[in-house]
Every structure is written in structure tokens, then in C-alpha cells.
Design a protein around this motif. Structure first.
Motif, PDB file in Angstrom:
ATOM      1  N   ARG A 218      64.211 177.550   3.737  1.00  0.00           N
ATOM      2  CA  ARG A 218      62.815 177.424   4.175  1.00  0.00           C
ATOM      3  C   ARG A 218      61.876 178.194   3.242  1.00  0.00           C
ATOM      4  N   THR A 219      62.317 179.356   2.809  1.00  0.00           N
ATOM      5  CA  THR A 219      61.489 180.147   1.893  1.00  0.00           C
ATOM      6  C   THR A 219      61.346 179.430   0.559  1.00  0.00           C
TER       7      THR A 219
ATOM      8  N   LEU B 257      58.776 176.639   0.983  1.00  0.00           N
ATOM      9  CA  LEU B 257      57.413 177.186   1.045  1.00  0.00           C
ATOM     10  C   LEU B 257      56.922 177.660  -0.321  1.00  0.00           C
TER      11      LEU B 257
ATOM     12  N   ASP C  74      58.358 180.149   9.593  1.00  0.00           N
ATOM     13  CA  ASP C  74      57.669 179.495   8.475  1.00  0.00           C
ATOM     14  C   ASP C  74      56.271 180.062   8.278  1.00  0.00           C
ATOM     15  N   ASP C  75      55.565 180.341   9.363  1.00  0.00           N
ATOM     16  CA  ASP C  75      54.224 180.917   9.243  1.00  0.00           C
ATOM     17  C   ASP C  75      54.295 182.345   8.693  1.00  0.00           C
TER      18      ASP C  75
ATOM     19  N   ALA D  91      55.180 182.145   5.007  1.00  0.00           N
ATOM     20  CA  ALA D  91      54.032 181.660   4.239  1.00  0.00           C
ATOM     21  C   ALA D  91      53.000 182.770   4.057  1.00  0.00           C
ATOM     22  N   ASN D  92      52.749 183.532   5.102  1.00  0.00           N
ATOM     23  CA  ASN D  92      51.814 184.663   4.999  1.00  0.00           C
ATOM     24  C   ASN D  92      52.315 185.696   3.995  1.00  0.00           C
TER      25      ASN D  92
ATOM     26  N   ARG E 286      51.865 184.353   0.436  1.00  0.00           N
ATOM     27  CA  ARG E 286      50.458 184.413   0.007  1.00  0.00           C
ATOM     28  C   ARG E 286      50.063 185.850  -0.330  1.00  0.00           C
TER      29      ARG E 286
ATOM     30  N   ALA F   1      51.896 179.216  -0.913  1.00  0.00           N
ATOM     31  CA  ALA F   1      52.867 178.695   0.041  1.00  0.00           C
ATOM     32  C   ALA F   1      52.572 177.235   0.349  1.00  0.00           C
ATOM     33  N   ASP F   2      53.609 176.396   0.286  1.00  0.00           N
ATOM     34  CA  ASP F   2      53.506 174.974   0.623  1.00  0.00           C
ATOM     35  C   ASP F   2      53.597 174.809   2.117  1.00  0.00           C
ATOM     36  N   GLU F   3      52.565 174.315   2.779  1.00  0.00           N
ATOM     37  CA  GLU F   3      52.589 174.174   4.232  1.00  0.00           C
ATOM     38  C   GLU F   3      52.304 172.729   4.614  1.00  0.00           C
TER      39      GLU F   3
END
Length: 300
Positions: free
Chosen positions: A217-218, A221, A284-285, A288-289, A292, A298-300
Motif C-alpha cells: 500500500r505504501t 501511494l 492509507d490516509d 499518505a499524510n 506528504r 502521495a497517490d490517492e
């Protein structure tokens, strides 16, 4: 209320101190080098070293609650002994000053004798603090997801630098990561909830994932391609060698963390959710934070 934050320059303490100061608490930050620390003007800065009891004179005066957010993994292979001495010195100084309550962030994981050196040290510190006169609140967390987290830094650097990984079977081990913002919310929440004094709680995010899933997942992202090939003959010990080659996370930090990956770290007691209301952040959030904040789109 007078609140002391130890480890105020660290990954957690550096976020908790401004959060508490912004909420109106009278905060004192304990740091080893005040010249290199630039907090909010409302924060009282005390210089001292938990390994030097004499330097703690006056640090706990007027303190009602203290946070213990210190660990010595970056100091080298003797981190457990240093942590033991620091905890004992802290407990003695806090008791002598009449501190009512201490809040400690420890490690999540199974009880038993087959613990990693890292988790065993975290539990030993917890036992030292629990033996003091003050009321101890312990929060136990697994992987904390945020920029500056040693665990998440390992994950990111691996997916950033190794598009193909031959991994040990521990990549399938379940883990319950938690966003750093949620950890801060819990640390503040137990301070504001007297019923949590004297108790131990497990905290985790809303997702239970394998380390394989966290890596994948990382990578997604971060916009990276990743192929994982788990093999049964590769052990955590062997894994430390290629981690040393590929990442710049200090081996004194990386090795204890990797050796702990064979144990599941999942919340089995969620009583804290009935006492402290935290809106938990999906992995995932949180990742992503963190990306950033680290300067990675981060690809969301």
C-alpha cells in the motif's frame, strides 16, 4: 495543571508538546539541550538528562502529570540498560516531587517470554514505572504511521529503493498500525479522562494488515512498483543485513524492530474506545499524510 513532557524533541513528544500547549495546559518540556529546542513561547523548557539524576533537580516541581516518552534505541546495543536506568531515575524524581500521575507510551504485543529485545525493554520500563507511587496510565501501540517514525521510515525506504524484495515469511504477520495523529489524540484523551489513571490500554488504527500489505500500500501511494517474494528460509536476522545495505535507518533502531516483526501486534482489548473518543484514521490516509509530510507526493 502542570504537565511535564519528557522526550519533547522526539517523534511523539515533538507533536504532543505543541498540542497540549495549544489546548491551554501549563507545559514543561524536558530536553537534554535547550539551545537546540525552539518550542512555543508558552512552553517552559527544563534542561536535564534522565541518565543523570542530579540534573533533574527542580524539573518535577509543580508538576501534576508527566508523560514518559523516552527510549534509547538510537544509543546503541545497550539501549535496554539505558532505558532501565532512565526509567528508575524518572520514577524516583517524580515520586520525590509528589507527581500524581504518569502517562507512558509502550509497545503492543503478546505477553510471554519470547519477546523481542525492543518489546521486552518497553515492558521492563513499564514495570519500573508501575512500581512507583504515582498512578500510571500505559498506552500500548504497534507501528505508528507518521513522518519521522522509525518503523514507517523502514517501510518507506524499502519500497522506495527495492522494487523487488525477497522477504522472510514474517511479512505475513498481522499488525495493527496507528496514525501518529491518533496516538496524540489518545495521549491527550487519557490526560483528560481521570478514569484511565492506573490502567493499561491497547491502541491501534481501524485496519489490521500484514507487513506485506503495508509495504504494498505504501508503494502504491508513493507511486512505486513493488514485487514481494516471501521465502521460508530467510530469517529476520538475515533480513537485517539487507536492511542495513538498503536503508539509512540506524542499525541500533532497525535491528530490534525487525526482530520483533515475527510476533503479531494486534489490539485484543479495546476498552479505551469506551473512554476516549478518537476518530481513527485508515492506514492509507495515515501513510499518505506521512508521505506528504516527508515530501513525497502521495497517490490517492
Amino acid at each position: 495543571m502542570g504537565v511535564l513532557v519528557t522526550g519533547a524533541t522526539g517523534f511523539i513528544g515533538g507533536r504532543l508538546t505543541p498540542a497540549l500547549a495549544g489546548a491551554g495546559y501549563d507545559i514543561r518540556a524536558l530536553v537534554r539541550d535547550a539551545d537546540g529546542y525552539d518550542p512555543d513561547t508558552s512552553v517552559d523548557v527544563a534542561e536535564g538528562d534522565l541518565l543523570d539524576p542530579a540534573s533533574l533537580a527542580g524539573v518535577f516541581d509543580g508538576i501534576d502529570t508527566a508523560y514518559y516518552l523516552v527510549h534509547s534505541m538510537r544509543a546503541g546495543d545497550d539501549f535496554a540498560e539505558r532505558d532501565r536506568r532512565a526509567a528508575r531515575n524518572f520514577a524516583a524524581a517524580a515520586d520525590a516531587a509528589g507527581v500524581d500521575r504518569v502517562i507512558y507510551l509502550g509497545g503492543l504485543g503478546e505477553e510471554g517470554t519470547d519477546l523481542s529485545d525492543h518489546l521486552e525493554s518497553r515492558r521492563e520500563v513499564e514495570a519500573v514505572l508501575a512500581g512507583a507511587a504515582f498512578d500510571l496510565t500505559t498506552l500500548r501501540a504497534a507501528v505508528v504511521v507518521g513522518a519521522g517514525s522509525a518503523s514507517f521510515e523502514l517501510v518507506f525506504q524499502l519500497v522506495d529503493r527495492l522494487p523487488v524484495m525477497i522477504t522472510p515469511k514474517w511479512v505475513q504477520t498481522p499488525c495493527q498500525p496507528i496514525a501518529v495523529a491518533d496516538v496524540i489524540a489518545y495521549l491527550r484523551g487519557v490526560l483528560e479522562t481521570p478514569a484511565t489513571a492506573g490502567n493499561t490500554y491497547e491502541i491501534g488504527g481501524p485496519d489490521v494488515l500484514s507487513y506485506k500489505s503495508m509495504l504494498e500500500r505504501t508503494a502504491t501511494l508513493a507511486g512505486q512498483r513493488l514485487l514481494l517474494v516471501p521465502v521460508p528460509v530467510l530469517t529476520p536476522t538475515l533480513s537485517t543485513y539487507w536492511v542495513d545495505l538498503v536503508t539509512d535507518v540506524p542499525r541500533s533502531v532497525a535491528h530490534p524492530l525487525i526482530h520483533g516483526l515475527k510476533h503479531p501486534v494486534v489490539v485484543t482489548d479495546d476498552r479505551i474506545q469506551d473512554l476516549v473518543d478518537v476518530s481513527l484514521t485508515p492506514f492509507d490516509d495515515a501513510a499518505a499524510n506521512a508521505l506528504r509530510e516527508r515530501g513525497v507526493a502521495a497517490d490517492e
